[in-house]
Structure formats: structure tokens, C-alpha cells
Write an enzyme that holds these catalytic residues in place. Structure first.
Site, PDB file in Angstrom:
ATOM      1  N   CYS A 102       0.830  -1.207   0.000  1.00 12.56           N
ATOM      2  CA  CYS A 102       0.000   0.000   0.000  1.00 12.56           C
ATOM      3  C   CYS A 102       0.863   1.255   0.000  1.00 12.56           C
ATOM      4  O   CYS A 102       0.605   2.207  -0.739  1.00 12.56           O
ATOM      5  CB  CYS A 102      -0.931  -0.012   1.206  1.00 12.56           C
ATOM      6  N   CYS A 199      -6.903  -3.180   6.514  1.00 21.41           N
ATOM      7  CA  CYS A 199      -8.034  -2.284   6.241  1.00 21.41           C
ATOM      8  C   CYS A 199      -9.088  -2.887   5.331  1.00 21.41           C
ATOM      9  O   CYS A 199     -10.271  -2.568   5.448  1.00 21.41           O
ATOM     10  CB  CYS A 199      -7.531  -0.951   5.674  1.00 21.41           C
TER      11      CYS A 199
END
Length: 362
Positions: A102, A199
């Protein structure tokens, strides 16, 4: 002077990062990534980073700080760059760290470019790490002052160009002081718990995501003891990671427990288990090497290595072997060296770089 964009996740760290930059008199812009379709059940249920709640918290912080605020829809790119590779790694018997992907693929690539499109020359985040600029123009990536919160491990892929356009306002701060600062400023995120989940795994278990991608019966195979004894069957190697306790229950006569996962062979669909001491390794092969300075210090050099986030650094000798690979030999034995995890190399407080663990070596 161009603006500075802050990646606001809806947590206390990025909130205070934005506040500190505003106090310095900088032109601050808040940006949050939208990772789910609007109104989706997953997005509405989830309360972690970049969720609906997080977006609203970030919006409220931006309003409190009186800074412009944008929400960028990156769901397709996020799925392609982070989620799909994460799932593919587990299917192939590897243990990935999606935060590394990410940061490399989304925050300091996609988000940085989006920030530049709206007039920002720098992207700041709430990471606990430091950047030190040398008079020569070279930049060093350093561990944070707060050893407990240090996040330099997940930033090891950063390049000189990315460091030149990045800012980590919390690098010199400790977490307790960050929360106190947020309370002083009246920020809604001041006492918000840290997000500890992945997430995009809204259920709390990555296996739920993988199960949705698998046809019934695909990947089923044997669980074998290190000595070759077949102990049972499994429903897919993606249900396991190297180092986890296998939880096999009653064992055949002559096999004593507890047993731990030693190896995952996705091609043969075999999970190998054995005693805890069999997890110990002193050598590991690392691939896809990346160095912050742009190149390795030498063909052979000493460094401290961390093989997972939060692990203690261990002194090691690194020998480059070509094709972006290296053999790392450690002074102390490492436990549960998992292919797919990152081996990050340090020299003192400086991050030299790192790569993905390919395999533990004999």
C-alpha cells in the site's frame, strides 16, 4: 511555495501530522482514499482505516483545522495493486504484508501523483519514521524516535525521488505526546484506538476473503510431518502461515506435539509441520531487493535484519547473488522465516533497504 498534501486516514496520527504542518504556516490539503464503493455493506460495516467512519472523522478534523479536504476514489487501483496480489500470495503459500504494498504502490505512487495534480509538491503521512537530508542531496530513511511505534519497516521500498517529495511530521514524536497534542487541539480523533486490522479485511480474518475466491475442493491436500508421516488433510494452503501452531488434535502414535507449520507447498498442496525447534533458521534467501540509496552498499556487507514488523533487528551478513537476490546469514537463529514477508536491512537507525523473503536456507 506549493501546498503540502496530508494523507488523512481518519486516525489520530495523520490528524496531528496535518495540524503540525498547519502550525508551521504551510498551505495544507487533506486527502483521504476511498477504497470501497459508496454505500457498500463492507464500507458501512468497517470502522478501520479509510472506512466510512474514518472518512467522516478525517473530514471533521480538516474542518477543525480549516484546511481544504478531498476524498479520492481509488478502489479499482487499490484492488489491483494491493488486494489482488495479497490474495494471490496466500494462494501460493506466501505470507504477504499488504501495508508495504500500500505504501509503495498507493501512497507514494498513486496518491502522490494525485496530490501533485491538485497543486501539492509534497505528500505527508502519519508514519512514525524520519527523513534526513544530506547536503549532497541524498536522503536517508531513519527509524522513528519512538521505537515502539516505528514504522520504517513498511517504508523500505521508498526511493530517493519519493523521499524528496515526502514528509513524516511525527518522526520525532512519541505516541503519548501525539494523543495529548490532539486533545489540546480538540480533534475528534484524539482518543480513537489505533487500527490494527488489515483495512480491506472487514471480517477480521483474511481467510474469509480467500474462501470467496476458491471453488469447493480446490487446493485440498495433505498435512505431513517433517519425517514424511501423513497426519491428515487440509482445505487449502492459504489457511496456514509458516510458524503457526497447526492445531491437529489427536496425533498418530509416535508423533508428539505441539506441532507448527514449517513449509507450504502450494503446487503440491502439502502443508509440512514439525516441532518448534525446526522453525529455527540462520540463513534466508531474499529477492526483489530495493535500496533506499538506489544501490547496495557493496556486494557483501554487514547489516541488521528484521524479518517481520515489530521484530528485533538481528546482526547479519548480506551477500548479493545477482538478479536482485541476496543470501542473508544471521548471527542469531531466527524463528518462523516466512516466504512473502519482508527482510528489511538496517545500519544503526538507517534503513538501507530490503526485499521479500523467498525461502529459509539450510
Amino acid at each position: 511555495m506549493s501546498a503540502i498534501a496530508v494523507a488523512m486516514s481518519g486516525g489520530v496520527d495523520s490528524s496531528v501530522a496535518a495540524a503540525l504542518l498547519k502550525e508551521q504556516g504551510l498551505d495544507v490539503i487533506g486527502i483521504t482514499l476511498q477504497l470501497w464503493p459508496k454505500g457498500s455493506a463492507d464500507r458501512d460495516r468497517h470502522h478501520g482505516c479509510c472506512s466510512l467512519d474514518a472518512v467522516e472523522d478525517a473530514r471533521r478534523v480538516a474542518s477543525r483545522l480549516d484546511i481544504p479536504y478531498y476524498v479520492l476514489d481509488v478502489q479499482e487501483e487499490f484492488n489491483r495493486r494491493v488486494v489482488d496480489p495479497f490474495l494471490a500470495d496466500y494462494e501460493q503459500g506466501r505470507t504477504p504484508n499488504p501495508c508495504i504494498s500500500c505504501n509503495s504502490e498507493v501512497k507514494f505512487d498513486l496518491l502522490l501523483r494525485k496530490a501533485q495534480e491538485i497543486g501539492a509538491g509534497t505528500l505527508a503521512t502519519g508514519h512514525y519514521a524520519r527523513i534526513e537530508a544530506h547536503p549532497s542531496g541524498r536522503r536517508r530513511l531513519l527509524r522513528a524516535v519512538d521505537d515502539i511505534k516505528d514504522q520504517s519497516y513498511v517504508l523500505y521500498r521508498m526511493s530517493q525521488a519519493e523521499l524528496a517529495q515526502a514528509s513524516f511530521p511525527l518522526g520525532e514524536w512519541r505516541k503519548g505526546d501525539v494523543r495529548e497534542k490532539a486533545r489540546e487541539l480538540g480533534l475528534v480523533t484524539a482518543d480513537k484506538p489505533d487500527s490494527v486490522e488489515i483495512c480491506f479485511v472487514t471480517s477480521g480474518d483474511y481467510r474469509d476473503l480467500l474462501a470467496k475466491r476458491q471453488a469447493a475442493g480446490v487446493g485440498v491436500g495433505e498435512i505431513r510431518h517433517l519425517d514424511g508421516t501423513v497426519l491428515g488433510r487440509h482445505q487449502g494452503v492459504w489457511n496456514y502461515t509458516v510458524g503457526q501452531r497447526s492445531g491437529l488434535g489427536a496425533l498418530p502414535k509416535g508423533i508428539s506435539g505441539p506441532l507448527f507449520v514449517l513449509d507450504l507447498d502450494a503446487l503440491a498442496a502439502v502443508v509440512t509441520v514439525g516441532p518448534k525447534e525446526a522453525l529455527q533458521r540462520e540463513r534466508l534467501e531474499v529477492g526483489a531487493l530495493s535500496f533506499v540509496a538506489g544501490s547496495a552498499p557493496a556486494e557483501e556487507f554487514d547489516a541488521d535484519v528484521r524479518i517481520r514488523y515489530g521484530a528485533d533487528p538481528v546482526p547479519a551478513r548480506v551477500r548479493l547473488s545477482g538478479d536482485g537476490r541476496a543470501m542473508v546469514e544471521t548471527e542469531a537463529r531466527l524463528s518462523a522465516v516466512a516466504p512473502g514477508q519482508a527482510a528489511v536491512l538496517y545500519r544503526g537507525e538507517e534503513v538501507l533497504g530490503g526485499g521479500r523473503i523467498l525461502r529459509p536456507a539450510a
